[in-house]
Design a protein around this motif. Structure first.
Motif, PDB file in Angstrom:
ATOM      1  N   SER A 109      -1.340   0.129  -6.079  1.00  0.00           N
ATOM      2  CA  SER A 109       0.268  -0.308  -5.937  1.00  0.00           C
ATOM      3  C   SER A 109       0.862  -1.181  -4.993  1.00  0.00           C
ATOM      4  O   SER A 109      -0.677  -1.479  -3.948  1.00  0.00           O
ATOM      5  CB  SER A 109       0.558   1.157  -5.174  1.00  0.00           C
ATOM      6  OG  SER A 109       0.247   1.340  -3.665  1.00  0.00           O
ATOM      7  N   THR A 110       1.605  -1.615  -5.135  1.00  0.00           N
ATOM      8  CA  THR A 110       1.869  -2.413  -4.332  1.00  0.00           C
ATOM      9  C   THR A 110       3.920  -2.125  -3.731  1.00  0.00           C
ATOM     10  O   THR A 110       4.270  -0.960  -4.069  1.00  0.00           O
ATOM     11  CB  THR A 110       3.260  -4.242  -4.895  1.00  0.00           C
ATOM     12  OG1 THR A 110       3.337  -3.874  -5.862  1.00  0.00           O
ATOM     13  CG2 THR A 110       1.198  -4.762  -5.643  1.00  0.00           C
ATOM     14  N   GLU A 168       4.579   3.644   4.018  1.00  0.00           N
ATOM     15  CA  GLU A 168       3.342   2.064   4.118  1.00  0.00           C
ATOM     16  C   GLU A 168       1.928   2.737   3.635  1.00  0.00           C
ATOM     17  O   GLU A 168       1.175   2.403   3.002  1.00  0.00           O
ATOM     18  CB  GLU A 168       3.144   1.669   5.876  1.00  0.00           C
ATOM     19  CG  GLU A 168       1.995   0.688   5.950  1.00  0.00           C
ATOM     20  CD  GLU A 168       2.937  -0.440   7.020  1.00  0.00           C
ATOM     21  OE1 GLU A 168       1.576  -0.918   7.687  1.00  0.00           O
ATOM     22  OE2 GLU A 168       3.456  -0.003   7.762  1.00  0.00           O
ATOM     23  N   ASP A 169       1.839   4.134   4.241  1.00  0.00           N
ATOM     24  CA  ASP A 169      -0.083   4.436   4.429  1.00  0.00           C
ATOM     25  C   ASP A 169      -0.064   5.467   3.018  1.00  0.00           C
ATOM     26  O   ASP A 169      -0.762   5.087   1.782  1.00  0.00           O
ATOM     27  CB  ASP A 169       0.430   6.024   5.121  1.00  0.00           C
ATOM     28  CG  ASP A 169      -0.321   5.477   6.207  1.00  0.00           C
ATOM     29  OD1 ASP A 169      -0.272   4.552   6.628  1.00  0.00           O
ATOM     30  OD2 ASP A 169       0.593   6.614   7.573  1.00  0.00           O
ATOM     31  N   ILE A 170       1.542   5.417   1.388  1.00  0.00           N
ATOM     32  CA  ILE A 170       1.352   5.327   0.745  1.00  0.00           C
ATOM     33  C   ILE A 170       1.133   4.781  -0.091  1.00  0.00           C
ATOM     34  O   ILE A 170       0.268   4.439  -0.995  1.00  0.00           O
ATOM     35  CB  ILE A 170       2.530   6.499   0.265  1.00  0.00           C
ATOM     36  CG1 ILE A 170       2.760   7.742   1.257  1.00  0.00           C
ATOM     37  CG2 ILE A 170       2.894   7.075  -1.855  1.00  0.00           C
ATOM     38  CD1 ILE A 170       4.122   8.332   0.526  1.00  0.00           C
ATOM     39  N   LEU A 171       1.790   3.961  -0.215  1.00  0.00           N
ATOM     40  CA  LEU A 171       1.559   2.351  -0.601  1.00  0.00           C
ATOM     41  C   LEU A 171      -0.110   2.229  -0.526  1.00  0.00           C
ATOM     42  O   LEU A 171      -0.046   0.814  -1.501  1.00  0.00           O
ATOM     43  CB  LEU A 171       2.088   1.587  -0.086  1.00  0.00           C
ATOM     44  CG  LEU A 171       3.555   1.402  -0.682  1.00  0.00           C
ATOM     45  CD1 LEU A 171       4.714   0.635  -0.099  1.00  0.00           C
ATOM     46  CD2 LEU A 171       3.754   1.337  -2.297  1.00  0.00           C
ATOM     47  N   ILE A 179      -4.014 -10.118  -4.251  1.00  0.00           N
ATOM     48  CA  ILE A 179      -2.667  -9.616  -3.116  1.00  0.00           C
ATOM     49  C   ILE A 179      -2.868  -7.675  -3.011  1.00  0.00           C
ATOM     50  O   ILE A 179      -2.660  -7.937  -2.082  1.00  0.00           O
ATOM     51  CB  ILE A 179      -1.387  -9.597  -4.243  1.00  0.00           C
ATOM     52  CG1 ILE A 179      -1.319 -11.178  -4.052  1.00  0.00           C
ATOM     53  CG2 ILE A 179      -0.299  -8.444  -3.522  1.00  0.00           C
ATOM     54  CD1 ILE A 179       0.179 -11.234  -4.961  1.00  0.00           C
ATOM     55  N   HIS A 180      -4.101  -7.263  -4.154  1.00  0.00           N
ATOM     56  CA  HIS A 180      -4.317  -5.956  -3.310  1.00  0.00           C
ATOM     57  C   HIS A 180      -4.606  -5.716  -2.630  1.00  0.00           C
ATOM     58  O   HIS A 180      -4.743  -5.010  -1.683  1.00  0.00           O
ATOM     59  CB  HIS A 180      -4.726  -5.257  -5.157  1.00  0.00           C
ATOM     60  CG  HIS A 180      -3.464  -5.186  -6.110  1.00  0.00           C
ATOM     61  ND1 HIS A 180      -2.341  -4.287  -6.076  1.00  0.00           N
ATOM     62  CD2 HIS A 180      -3.906  -5.761  -7.571  1.00  0.00           C
ATOM     63  CE1 HIS A 180      -1.714  -4.423  -6.974  1.00  0.00           C
ATOM     64  NE2 HIS A 180      -2.613  -5.144  -7.858  1.00  0.00           N
ATOM     65  N   ALA A 181      -5.945  -6.751  -2.544  1.00  0.00           N
ATOM     66  CA  ALA A 181      -7.050  -6.109  -1.487  1.00  0.00           C
ATOM     67  C   ALA A 181      -6.360  -7.038  -0.070  1.00  0.00           C
ATOM     68  O   ALA A 181      -6.717  -6.047   0.302  1.00  0.00           O
ATOM     69  CB  ALA A 181      -8.333  -7.274  -1.258  1.00  0.00           C
TER      70      ALA A 181
END
Length: 262
Positions: A152-153, A143-146, A220-222
């Motif tokens: 990334s999504t 979760e933190d990586i994404l 979505i990225h935001a």
């Protein structure tokens, strides 16, 4: 009115113009500009809370004057030799619109720039380096990586997992339990959260009247990179990659008037 060096001391904790920009005295023209851009993004009035706006505006103006001097070869030479700044130099604008000056130097990032950046970034060596850094920093927490790898999504998780498993097999990175032993419940929760954020982005798109896929994708990225600091970092990287310098005329030579001393 305080001198420029006094303003630097009060607002940046140093009267060394190079330290204000975070560069050394031997920095080349491009490095000076990059330093100005990096610091200006942190103190730009549009990037701080309303409570900090007045202070940020003052710092932004001071920063502009610092760059104005160090970007001019003759003024920079005078400063290097004397350690002084001519505060009464008529060529140094006191009431300039520093935001407009900043925009002359760095063009605005567009949605096309963002999409172009994402296209080039995904699958690149830079993305791999960022992925490895995030994996090690967050000890395999996907979760933190994404949330910290740009662009990334949730759709990138299978690709990222395959890359990481290959690194582990080759012993390039340690096998963190948070990655290799993540529970199905944890994965399901992350997918549920991503779906919720995508739905919120869709609602926001309707509220704002945005109809392009690029706009929705950015929202979505935001949402998925919801931490303001992370999103600011993402935009900073885009600014650095796409900022294009515009040539400006030299403002002339420094005049020997009243000076502010270090």
């Amino acid at each position: 009115m305080p001198s420029l060096l006094e303003s630097c001391r009060d607002e940046f904790g140093t009267d060394d113009l190079y330290k204000v920009l975070g560069v050394n005295k031997k920095a080349k023209e491009g490095e000076v500009k990059k330093g100005y851009h990096k610091v200006s993004l942190k103190v730009h009035p549009d990037r701080v809370s309303p409570e900090e706006k007045e202070t940020a505006t003052q710092k932004f103006q001071t920063l502009g004057k610092v760059y104005f001097i160090l970007a001019d070869k003759e003024r920079r030479a005078v400063y290097d030799e004397t350690g002084e700044v001519d505060d009464e130099d008529d060529a140094i604008p006191q009431d300039r619109d520093w935001t407009a000056y900043w925009r002359l130097l760095f063009r605005k990032v567009t949605m096309e720039d963002i999409k172009d950046f994402e296209k080039k970034y995904k699958g690149s060596k830079e993305e791999l380096e960022d992925l490895k850094t995030a994996y090690l920093e967050f000890k395999g927490n996907m979760e933190d990586i994404l949330s910290n790898v740009m662009c990334s999504t949730e759709d990138d998780e299978p690709r990222f997992s395959g890359i990481i498993r290959d690194w582990i097999k080759k012993k390039e990175v340690p096998d963190f339990p948070k990655f290799s032993k993540e529970t199905k419940k944890s994965k399901d929760n992350r997918k549920r959260k991503a779906a919720q954020e995508a739905a919120e982005a869709e609602e926001l798109k309707e509220e704002l009247g945005l109809h392009s896929n690029g706009s929705l994708q950015a929202l979505i990225h935001a949402r998925q990179q919801s931490r303001e600091q992370q999103m600011t970092g993402f935009m900073d990287d885009l600014e650095k990659k796409y900022a294009q310098p515009k040539k400006t005329k030299s403002a002339g030579t420094a005049k020997g008037k009243k000076k502010g001393k270090k």
